[in-house]
Design a protein around this motif. Structure first.
Motif, PDB file in Angstrom:
ATOM      1  N   PRO A  21    -107.719  52.881 -70.989  1.00  0.00           N
ATOM      2  CA  PRO A  21    -108.064  54.306 -71.085  1.00  0.00           C
ATOM      3  C   PRO A  21    -108.139  54.834 -72.514  1.00  0.00           C
ATOM      4  N   GLY A  22    -107.201  54.417 -73.365  1.00  0.00           N
ATOM      5  CA  GLY A  22    -107.205  54.916 -74.740  1.00  0.00           C
ATOM      6  C   GLY A  22    -108.456  54.515 -75.483  1.00  0.00           C
ATOM      7  N   THR A  23    -108.953  53.313 -75.213  1.00  0.00           N
ATOM      8  CA  THR A  23    -110.165  52.848 -75.890  1.00  0.00           C
ATOM      9  C   THR A  23    -111.392  53.588 -75.391  1.00  0.00           C
ATOM     10  N   TYR A  24    -111.426  53.914 -74.104  1.00  0.00           N
ATOM     11  CA  TYR A  24    -112.539  54.737 -73.613  1.00  0.00           C
ATOM     12  C   TYR A  24    -112.562  56.080 -74.332  1.00  0.00           C
ATOM     13  N   PHE A  25    -111.376  56.639 -74.544  1.00  0.00           N
ATOM     14  CA  PHE A  25    -111.299  57.903 -75.267  1.00  0.00           C
ATOM     15  C   PHE A  25    -111.769  57.730 -76.712  1.00  0.00           C
ATOM     16  N   ASN A  26    -111.288  56.679 -77.385  1.00  0.00           N
ATOM     17  CA  ASN A  26    -111.683  56.428 -78.769  1.00  0.00           C
ATOM     18  C   ASN A  26    -113.184  56.210 -78.899  1.00  0.00           C
ATOM     19  N   PHE A  27    -113.735  55.433 -77.956  1.00  0.00           N
ATOM     20  CA  PHE A  27    -115.172  55.160 -77.972  1.00  0.00           C
ATOM     21  C   PHE A  27    -115.943  56.467 -77.787  1.00  0.00           C
ATOM     22  N   GLY A  28    -115.459  57.328 -76.892  1.00  0.00           N
ATOM     23  CA  GLY A  28    -116.099  58.617 -76.686  1.00  0.00           C
ATOM     24  C   GLY A  28    -116.087  59.469 -77.943  1.00  0.00           C
ATOM     25  N   LEU A  29    -114.954  59.465 -78.671  1.00  0.00           N
ATOM     26  CA  LEU A  29    -114.869  60.216 -79.918  1.00  0.00           C
ATOM     27  C   LEU A  29    -115.866  59.692 -80.950  1.00  0.00           C
TER      28      LEU A  29
END
Length: 438
Positions: free
Chosen positions: A150-158
């Motif tokens: 989940p954290g990487t999905y957030f980072n990728f989105g940013l």
């Protein structure tokens, strides 16, 4: 100290509360382990200098890496003292703001520590350093190990958000279960639903993904690499034919730009290029009312110095006269005999239709078109009440007037069509219809 430690690891606690499966259990355990040890080497977030980037990225702790290593390899990281020491050095470098050297340390451990958190942190550091392509690759490697991290999905989105690739960013925020992702998702979804945008929406590399421009609104864009191409679309005013002014404002002194214009069927119309670096571009044209047109922006430079930011606008000029819309004989504007009207032809596709009614007695009429421009070569056609063409007349040259005397029928309607010819199809004129004695 307990309060600051909790703040430092609040992202992990949020992840655990949101129920992230097995990874959530590992992370939640790492919270309490790290809090009890007051692990100063653990870094949760770092301040970024990248424009339009969120202030925080999810950057996983050393305790989390150890826990993941134990889960993936089924042996403790303490069995690899050199690797652990290298990681400790990497975290200390991050805390000191030495991101480039910290990245090198993390990369030294990547091949021997095949865990998602290492690859996530490599992606974060690439992001901070502005290596966006490398950051994307690092994030994709995370998903090879855990497709639901989940954290990487957030980072990728940013990362995608920072590049104005909002439609793609939405998909990544939607895959993350973090509360921060929900907030970003709501913001971007609302932005995408707007009719007007302050910035281009990447990806917009072809007409089918063109960023819409609202007339009279400024929009910011950027050519970020030599392969970057930006497409925009706008809709002409629906009520009548008008001239719009396209303004390309070059905000980079060394930028070289090319603008191509496409019609509603995405067929080429014309092209403009900067002759000097940093130059602005202006183009005025009229289009079909309500039709969509496209603007293609790219660089004609072979050097990175030729890239940069720009602003784009499309402004209606209200160039139509008071008798528009009258481009069709069925939309002809009514005039009266002995009335002089001031009007104009906007371009080669513009034509003006008028009609007048004759008196009770048959007489001759004189139709006079007085040319008010050196860019108009006027001609006109006369139609009877049944809209049949009965007379044609054209000026001798592009600065001349044109007139016709014709014997009319009483109590009838006649139609006059005015247009330009021979490539001189723009300019004002005066039309007067008078009765002539026989």
């Amino acid at each position: 100290m307990a309060t600051s430690t909790f703040k430092k690891y609040r992202w992990i606690l949020i992840s655990g509360v949101l129920g992230l499966g097995a990874i959530a259990v590992w992370i939640a355990t790492a919270i309490f382990n790290a809090a009890s040890q007051n692990g100063e080497e653990a870094v949760e977030a770092i301040s970024l200098s990248a424009p339009r980037m969120a202030d925080e990225l999810y950057f996983l702790t050393l305790d989390t890496i150890e826990l993941e290593y134990d889960q993936y390899e089924e042996v403790p990281l303490s069995n690899q003292p050199i690797l652990k020491e290298t990681l400790e050095q990497a975290f200390n470098l991050v805390t000191a703001g030495e991101y480039r050297t910290a990245l090198e340390r993390f990369q030294e451990t990547e091949t021997r520590l095949r865990v998602p958190s290492i690859r996530n942190n490599i992606g974060v550091l690439h992001t901070v350093l502005g290596n966006y392509d490398s950051a994307q690759e690092a994030y994709r490697l995370v998903f090879e190990l855990d497709p639901n991290y989940p954290g990487t999905y957030f980072n990728f989105g940013l990362l995608l958000d920072a590049q104005r690739r909002w439609e793609e960013a939405v998909r990544y925020f939607d895959r993350s279960t973090l509360e921060a992702s929900r907030e970003r998702l709501n913001i971007l979804t609302a932005e995408l639903e707007k009719d007007a945008h302050e910035q281009e929406l990447e990806p917009n590399e072809n007409p089918n993904r063109a960023t819409p421009i609202v007339l009279d609104e400024l929009i910011d864009g950027a050519i970020e690499n030599l392969d970057d191409q930006d497409f925009y679309s706008f809709e002409m005013p629906e009520t009548q034919r008008d001239v719009v002014q396209v303004r390309f404002e070059n905000n980079a002194p060394q930028m070289e730009a090319t603008l191509r214009f496409l019609d509603a069927e995405k067929k080429y119309l014309t092209m403009l290029q900067t002759e000097n670096t940093g130059e602005n571009l202006d183009y005025a044209f009229s289009g079909i009312p309500g039709a969509v047109y496209y603007i293609h922006v790219f660089t004609n430079s072979f050097l990175r110095e030729g890239l940069g930011n720009y602003r784009l606008s499309v402004t209606p000029m209200s160039a139509y006269d008071e008798y528009e819309p009258n481009d069709d004989i069925f939309d002809a504007s009514r005039i009266t005999i002995a009335q002089s009207i001031e009007a104009g032809i906007m371009d080669e596709d513009d034509q003006d239709f008028y009609y007048f009614s004759t008196p009770d007695e048959a007489q001759n009429i004189r139709v006079l078109v007085e040319n008010r421009s050196s860019t108009l070569w006027p001609s006109f056609n006369l139609f009877d009440e049944r809209k049949n063409l009965i007379e044609q007349q054209q000026a001798n040259n592009r600065e001349a007037d044109v007139e016709l005397t014709y014997s009319i029928e009483p109590n009838s309607d006649y139609f006059v069509q005015i247009l330009g010819m021979n490539g001189y199809t723009q300019g004002p004129y005066t039309l007067t219809v008078t009765l002539e004695e026989e």
